[in-house]
Scaffold this motif. Sequence first.
Motif, PDB file in Angstrom:
ATOM      1  N   PRO A  62       9.672   9.215  -4.242  1.00 20.32           N
ATOM      2  CA  PRO A  62      10.317   8.089  -3.573  1.00 20.32           C
ATOM      3  C   PRO A  62       9.655   7.888  -2.204  1.00 20.32           C
ATOM      4  CG  PRO A  62      11.959   9.591  -4.472  1.00 20.32           C
ATOM      5  CD  PRO A  62      10.631  10.283  -4.588  1.00 20.32           C
ATOM      6  N   LEU A  63       9.554   6.640  -1.775  1.00 12.97           N
ATOM      7  CA  LEU A  63       8.823   6.369  -0.545  1.00 12.97           C
ATOM      8  C   LEU A  63       9.412   7.108   0.650  1.00 12.97           C
ATOM      9  CD1 LEU A  63       6.645   4.954   1.037  1.00 12.97           C
ATOM     10  CD2 LEU A  63       8.045   2.881   1.069  1.00 12.97           C
ATOM     11  N   TYR A  64      10.742   7.182   0.749  1.00 10.30           N
ATOM     12  CA  TYR A  64      11.317   7.852   1.915  1.00 10.30           C
ATOM     13  C   TYR A  64      10.918   9.319   1.973  1.00 10.30           C
ATOM     14  CZ  TYR A  64      15.159  10.054  -0.785  1.00 10.30           C
ATOM     15  OH  TYR A  64      15.907  10.822  -1.663  1.00 10.30           O
TER      16      TYR A  64
ATOM     17  N   GLY B 201       7.983   5.361  -5.308  1.00 17.06           N
ATOM     18  CA  GLY B 201       7.761   4.100  -4.616  1.00 17.06           C
ATOM     19  C   GLY B 201       9.003   3.672  -3.867  1.00 17.06           C
ATOM     20  N   HIS B 202       9.033   2.395  -3.467  1.00 11.47           N
ATOM     21  CA  HIS B 202      10.215   1.930  -2.731  1.00 11.47           C
ATOM     22  C   HIS B 202      11.338   1.479  -3.650  1.00 11.47           C
ATOM     23  CE1 HIS B 202       8.765  -2.105  -3.513  1.00 11.47           C
ATOM     24  NE2 HIS B 202       7.857  -2.111  -2.564  1.00 11.47           N
TER      25      HIS B 202
ATOM     26  N   MET C 111      14.184  -2.938   2.271  1.00 11.87           N
ATOM     27  CA  MET C 111      13.283  -1.811   1.994  1.00 11.87           C
ATOM     28  C   MET C 111      13.074  -0.931   3.228  1.00 11.87           C
ATOM     29  SD  MET C 111       9.331  -3.054   1.902  1.00 11.87           S
ATOM     30  CE  MET C 111       9.464  -4.069   0.445  1.00 11.87           C
ATOM     31  N   GLY C 112      13.455  -1.429   4.402  1.00 13.19           N
ATOM     32  CA  GLY C 112      13.357  -0.613   5.603  1.00 13.19           C
ATOM     33  C   GLY C 112      14.221   0.630   5.577  1.00 13.19           C
ATOM     34  N   VAL C 113      15.114   0.745   4.581  1.00  8.90           N
ATOM     35  CA  VAL C 113      15.923   1.969   4.482  1.00  8.90           C
ATOM     36  C   VAL C 113      15.038   3.209   4.341  1.00  8.90           C
ATOM     37  CG1 VAL C 113      17.957   0.822   3.543  1.00  8.90           C
ATOM     38  CG2 VAL C 113      16.198   1.652   1.970  1.00  8.90           C
TER      39      VAL C 113
ATOM     40  N   LEU D   3       0.829  -1.208   0.000  1.00 10.16           N
ATOM     41  CA  LEU D   3       0.000   0.000   0.000  1.00 10.16           C
ATOM     42  C   LEU D   3       0.864   1.259   0.000  1.00 10.16           C
ATOM     43  CD1 LEU D   3      -2.830  -1.029   2.498  1.00 10.16           C
ATOM     44  CD2 LEU D   3      -3.107  -0.569   0.051  1.00 10.16           C
ATOM     45  N   TRP D   4       1.898   1.291   0.847  1.00  7.37           N
ATOM     46  CA  TRP D   4       2.760   2.477   0.887  1.00  7.37           C
ATOM     47  C   TRP D   4       3.519   2.654  -0.429  1.00  7.37           C
ATOM     48  CZ3 TRP D   4       2.870   6.512   4.012  1.00  7.37           C
ATOM     49  CH2 TRP D   4       2.287   6.405   5.272  1.00  7.37           C
TER      50      TRP D   4
END
Length: 363
Positions: free
Chosen positions: A121-123, A345-346, A302-304, A110-111
């Motif tokens: 970018p997700l971050y 995204g990630h 992906m936790g970065v 979802l994120w």
Amino acid sequence: MNSKIENIRIHCFDYARDRIIGDSQIASSRVWIGALEIFDGDGLSGLGFFQSLTAPLPNASFIRQLLEASGIQGMVNQAPESLIHQVTRPRGGNIQSLPYHLDQAIDQALWDLVAKRAELPLYQLLGGTESKVKAYGSGVCFHLSDEQVFDFYSDAIKHNFSGYKVKVGHQDISRDIGRLKQIVEIVGQDKLIMVDANEAWSPKEAIAKIKQFEGAGIPIYWVEDPILRTDIAGLKEVKQALTNTHLNAGEYLNLAGKKSLVDNDAADVINIHGDFSSALRIGWLCAEKGMPIALGNTPMEMGVHIASALPEVLYTEHSMLNWDYIVDSPFNINQGYIELPSQAGHGLTLSKDAIAELKPSVS
């Protein structure tokens, strides 16, 4: 974008690891990992991952049945932006987690989808500004021979990590000390050394073991999960007894459990993983108290993205696992830092070549 979620797709992979990984409690020689994709009406997709360490995953059609039984079909025709911010009110039988970390896979997908729809970018969507995060090398090496450990850490030092984590908790303390000395000799005495016992000890054992490591000339930066996760009083006892070593805890706890660690000052470092929504919540609590955070292993690192977004994160773990074989472009490591991708995204996509070769079950 105003399009809603239209469908999901599931892949379940099964292939050999490039080394046996494990700790004082388990060992794993195969990668049992699943990929969950969520698609919107504009053709964009979000990707998340679930896994099993100790037994093969069911096939993809069974995973779909699990998700449907849990109400995932209620996601269809919903805006993903509303789902990532949704607060539920669980009661009774609703208080349960899906197996195989499927909850995290849904959250990650979802994120990822929301970030793509926002063209960020997700971050950055999460509020992060750093395009690289500090990592430590982790061998997950409890079951490896001395020769295999030498080969792994001799290769890992090419990344110039500033810290390395070692699995401990053997019944023979001399085995742990010998392993630690071997790795220090390989990586250098200027590097931080962390240890992870995976709940192998009692509080008094944990205190005694760390002092024995220190007495053998091995300073320990942090000890991770030395005792049972729910023993808050014991964790406080260990924390108060260790003057030079930080206590890292929380890996196995849900959000409520991590909150209990923070509220009771029962750890020096809170360990979080790959659930973005929960990470933001515990990150707020840790920031309020100035309590450091460590990012444990997350699929393909992906936790970065979380590590960039949360100001209290000290390190993110990188175990150099070959589960990234199933994605097109794994994240790059440069001088001890993991570099975040610049695309929306990630940044992870499933590899069509890996799908063709490994032939996962699909539903």
